[in-house]
Design a protein around this motif. Sequence first.
Motif, mmCIF file in Angstrom:
data_model
loop_
_atom_site.group_PDB
_atom_site.id
_atom_site.type_symbol
_atom_site.label_atom_id
_atom_site.label_comp_id
_atom_site.label_asym_id
_atom_site.label_seq_id
_atom_site.Cartn_x
_atom_site.Cartn_y
_atom_site.Cartn_z
ATOM 1 N N LEU A 40 0.827 -1.201 0.000
ATOM 2 C CA LEU A 40 0.000 0.000 0.000
ATOM 3 C C LEU A 40 0.863 1.253 0.000
ATOM 4 O O LEU A 40 1.721 1.426 0.860
ATOM 5 C CB LEU A 40 -0.920 0.006 1.221
ATOM 6 N N ILE A 41 0.633 2.107 -0.988
ATOM 7 C CA ILE A 41 1.295 3.411 -1.005
ATOM 8 C C ILE A 41 0.552 4.358 -0.071
ATOM 9 O O ILE A 41 1.141 5.043 0.760
ATOM 10 C CB ILE A 41 1.311 3.988 -2.443
ATOM 11 N N LEU A 42 -0.749 4.380 -0.205
ATOM 12 C CA LEU A 42 -1.621 5.190 0.642
ATOM 13 C C LEU A 42 -2.922 4.418 0.804
ATOM 14 O O LEU A 42 -3.529 3.992 -0.183
ATOM 15 C CB LEU A 42 -1.880 6.562 -0.009
ATOM 16 N N ASP A 43 -3.350 4.209 2.044
ATOM 17 C CA ASP A 43 -4.516 3.369 2.306
ATOM 18 C C ASP A 43 -5.809 4.142 2.064
ATOM 19 O O ASP A 43 -6.516 4.526 2.994
ATOM 20 C CB ASP A 43 -4.470 2.849 3.745
ATOM 21 N N LYS A 44 -6.092 4.385 0.792
ATOM 22 C CA LYS A 44 -7.340 5.030 0.386
ATOM 23 C C LYS A 44 -7.890 4.321 -0.840
ATOM 24 O O LYS A 44 -7.139 3.981 -1.742
ATOM 25 C CB LYS A 44 -7.110 6.519 0.062
ATOM 26 N N LYS A 45 -9.173 4.119 -0.839
ATOM 27 C CA LYS A 45 -9.815 3.513 -2.001
ATOM 28 C C LYS A 45 -11.322 3.734 -1.938
ATOM 29 O O LYS A 45 -11.863 4.128 -0.892
ATOM 30 C CB LYS A 45 -9.515 2.017 -2.081
ATOM 31 N N VAL A 46 -11.986 3.487 -3.053
ATOM 32 C CA VAL A 46 -13.446 3.535 -3.092
ATOM 33 C C VAL A 46 -13.964 2.217 -2.524
ATOM 34 O O VAL A 46 -13.586 1.141 -2.990
ATOM 35 C CB VAL A 46 -13.960 3.743 -4.526
ATOM 36 N N ASN A 47 -14.805 2.300 -1.502
ATOM 37 C CA ASN A 47 -15.357 1.106 -0.879
ATOM 38 C C ASN A 47 -16.638 0.686 -1.583
ATOM 39 O O ASN A 47 -17.410 1.531 -2.052
ATOM 40 C CB ASN A 47 -15.645 1.379 0.603
ATOM 41 N N LEU A 48 -16.845 -0.604 -1.668
ATOM 42 C CA LEU A 48 -18.050 -1.131 -2.312
ATOM 43 C C LEU A 48 -19.167 -1.254 -1.298
ATOM 44 O O LEU A 48 -18.949 -1.706 -0.164
ATOM 45 C CB LEU A 48 -17.762 -2.487 -2.953
ATOM 46 N N GLY A 49 -20.360 -0.857 -1.704
ATOM 47 C CA GLY A 49 -21.522 -0.916 -0.825
ATOM 48 C C GLY A 49 -22.054 -2.325 -0.666
ATOM 49 O O GLY A 49 -21.554 -3.290 -1.258
ATOM 50 N N LEU A 50 -23.113 -2.433 0.125
ATOM 51 C CA LEU A 50 -23.698 -3.739 0.438
ATOM 52 C C LEU A 50 -24.201 -4.444 -0.815
ATOM 53 O O LEU A 50 -24.056 -5.657 -0.951
ATOM 54 C CB LEU A 50 -24.854 -3.542 1.430
ATOM 55 N N ASP A 51 -24.774 -3.689 -1.757
ATOM 56 C CA ASP A 51 -25.331 -4.314 -2.952
ATOM 57 C C ASP A 51 -24.259 -4.775 -3.934
ATOM 58 O O ASP A 51 -24.526 -5.574 -4.826
ATOM 59 C CB ASP A 51 -26.303 -3.363 -3.655
ATOM 60 N N LEU A 52 -23.025 -4.290 -3.790
ATOM 61 C CA LEU A 52 -21.932 -4.686 -4.679
ATOM 62 C C LEU A 52 -20.985 -5.691 -4.033
ATOM 63 O O LEU A 52 -20.495 -6.608 -4.680
ATOM 64 C CB LEU A 52 -21.134 -3.453 -5.109
ATOM 65 N N GLN A 53 -20.717 -5.505 -2.755
ATOM 66 C CA GLN A 53 -19.736 -6.345 -2.070
ATOM 67 C C GLN A 53 -20.383 -7.526 -1.351
ATOM 68 O O GLN A 53 -19.722 -8.515 -1.047
ATOM 69 C CB GLN A 53 -18.964 -5.479 -1.066
ATOM 70 N N GLY A 54 -21.682 -7.400 -1.069
ATOM 71 C CA GLY A 54 -22.321 -8.385 -0.215
ATOM 72 C C GLY A 54 -22.121 -8.000 1.236
ATOM 73 O O GLY A 54 -21.346 -7.107 1.557
ATOM 74 N N GLY A 55 -22.815 -8.630 2.136
ATOM 75 C CA GLY A 55 -22.680 -8.307 3.549
ATOM 76 C C GLY A 55 -23.992 -8.503 4.279
ATOM 77 O O GLY A 55 -24.861 -9.262 3.836
ATOM 78 N N SER A 56 -24.135 -7.810 5.404
ATOM 79 C CA SER A 56 -25.291 -8.010 6.273
ATOM 80 C C SER A 56 -26.109 -6.734 6.412
ATOM 81 O O SER A 56 -25.560 -5.635 6.456
ATOM 82 C CB SER A 56 -24.845 -8.484 7.663
ATOM 83 N N TYR A 57 -27.410 -6.936 6.490
ATOM 84 C CA TYR A 57 -28.372 -5.844 6.668
ATOM 85 C C TYR A 57 -29.184 -6.159 7.911
ATOM 86 O O TYR A 57 -29.783 -7.231 8.022
ATOM 87 C CB TYR A 57 -29.262 -5.754 5.430
ATOM 88 N N LEU A 58 -29.179 -5.244 8.878
ATOM 89 C CA LEU A 58 -29.944 -5.437 10.110
ATOM 90 C C LEU A 58 -30.842 -4.225 10.334
ATOM 91 O O LEU A 58 -30.394 -3.081 10.193
ATOM 92 C CB LEU A 58 -29.011 -5.601 11.318
ATOM 93 N N LEU A 59 -32.085 -4.475 10.677
ATOM 94 C CA LEU A 59 -32.996 -3.413 11.073
ATOM 95 C C LEU A 59 -33.339 -3.643 12.541
ATOM 96 O O LEU A 59 -33.954 -4.656 12.888
ATOM 97 C CB LEU A 59 -34.268 -3.427 10.210
#
Length: 514
Positions: free
Chosen positions: A33-52
């Motif tokens: 890593l030169i610099l720890d910055k990047k565009v993060n992927l949202g839940l609909d692109l990366q997958g993950g958990s949704y809690l209400l």
Amino acid sequence: MLNFSKINIILIYLIFFLISIFSVLNFQHKDNLILDKKVNLGLDLQGGSYLLLEINSDSLVEEKIQSKVIPIKKLFRENNLIYSDFKINKKDLTFKINDFEKFELFFFSRKENLINPYIDNYRAFELDYKKLNDNYVQVSFSKFGLLTINNSALKQSIEIVRRRIDDVGTKEPTILQRGEKRILVELPGLKDPERIKKLLGKTAKLNFRMVSENSEFGVDELISEIGESLKISKRIVMSGENLIDAQPSIQNQQNEPTVSFTLDRIGSQKFGRTTTDNVGKRLAIVLDGKIISAPNINEPITSGKGVISGNFSFQEATDLALLLRSGALPTPLDVVEERTVGPDLGEDSIKSGITSLIVGFILVIFFMLYKYRLFGLVANIALIANLLMLVGVLTILEATLTLPGIAGIILTVGMAVDANVLIFERIKEELKTEKSIIHAFDSGYSKAKITVLDANITTLIAAVILFAFGSGPVKGFAITLGIGILTTLFTAYFLARHLTSIIVLRKNNTTLKI
């Protein structure tokens, strides 16, 4: 409009280079890593958990209504109101009053009374009353009072949920209020939500109470984690509010995972006094109504530091320390809805989005080359620069890219060439009447500027409104669209205009077709 000083040229390309270079950071390897910055992927692109989640304020209402008992009785005594049969219920207080008219007059005519501590003109009463049979009165929280309790609990819960999730290390969580009692939590990349659910499901109300050998009034009987039945005093020696920090640690030769805690000044004094007066006795550590540890007090502890042990695994000790650091939730949180988005669905969304972007990009490039030839090439270079700057700005902000965000980028592609189309069409009109090519191009850029600005500023206003009043995916679309408009204006009126000026000034004496 076609004249650029050397300083202006340097500034244009310096800004372009500095912003665009950040877009490259999204392709760097994790190990380098030169610099720890990047565009993060949202839940609909990366997958993950949704809690209400939903706050359960019943226990808080019960606690709050009990806190009104002493002030109400005090006011009765001060104003010679005789009462009897005073009962404390879960959500209200009931009592018999000897003079109901005096009670009613007193509670709703004086601004300093307990029932009406807010704005009398708007009847914003915290408490309300209802007359029952035989001069019995029921006092409970009004709609305003309940709304105030819920709002306060919800805001506090959101902050504590945020602290707990941040301590776990989840990248770019989305934590938003939904309605009057609900909290939306989106955790991109989190494949197993069970640990998070356990952390968020605990109120983490910690207190220290002495173990009693007697069975007198004022003693509770609780079961410890190891199944031992203990009688403990109802009197709380110290609560979790006095904790400054808590960290997992390893104690003794058996490498037993424990939790080391540090107390504030008041907590240190209370803990020191209690341990000094009760050497040889047991102190129960109670979390959410369960005894997690009940060690012997071998010596006074006056340093303000202590250790909680309880046959924990290291993961359990880590989670307990996290809960204590983040503070207790004001109310329990119930999971109303839970969804897990698989990475395969996210990959399909990314592929669809990228395919749409590439197809749209290629069609626009060919159209501009066919329509405007050499100047179409200039517009295409500006379009590529626009996308690089857009991704660069998103990277600087470490924004979370969602599927609607990709739609915003695709829309930016169309709007980017739209600015150049307006400019080039205006230049065509000027070439019909102007003999000087330089003057025609200069006049075309000048006269098209207002139209381009009007078109983009109105869209930018719409993007700002969407961001302010939208939520989740709508905000993602608004962010990419808004940034895309700004980069479009920069590339169209600085970068593309400079490239156009180079072509025009070099071919001043020849015929230029556009």
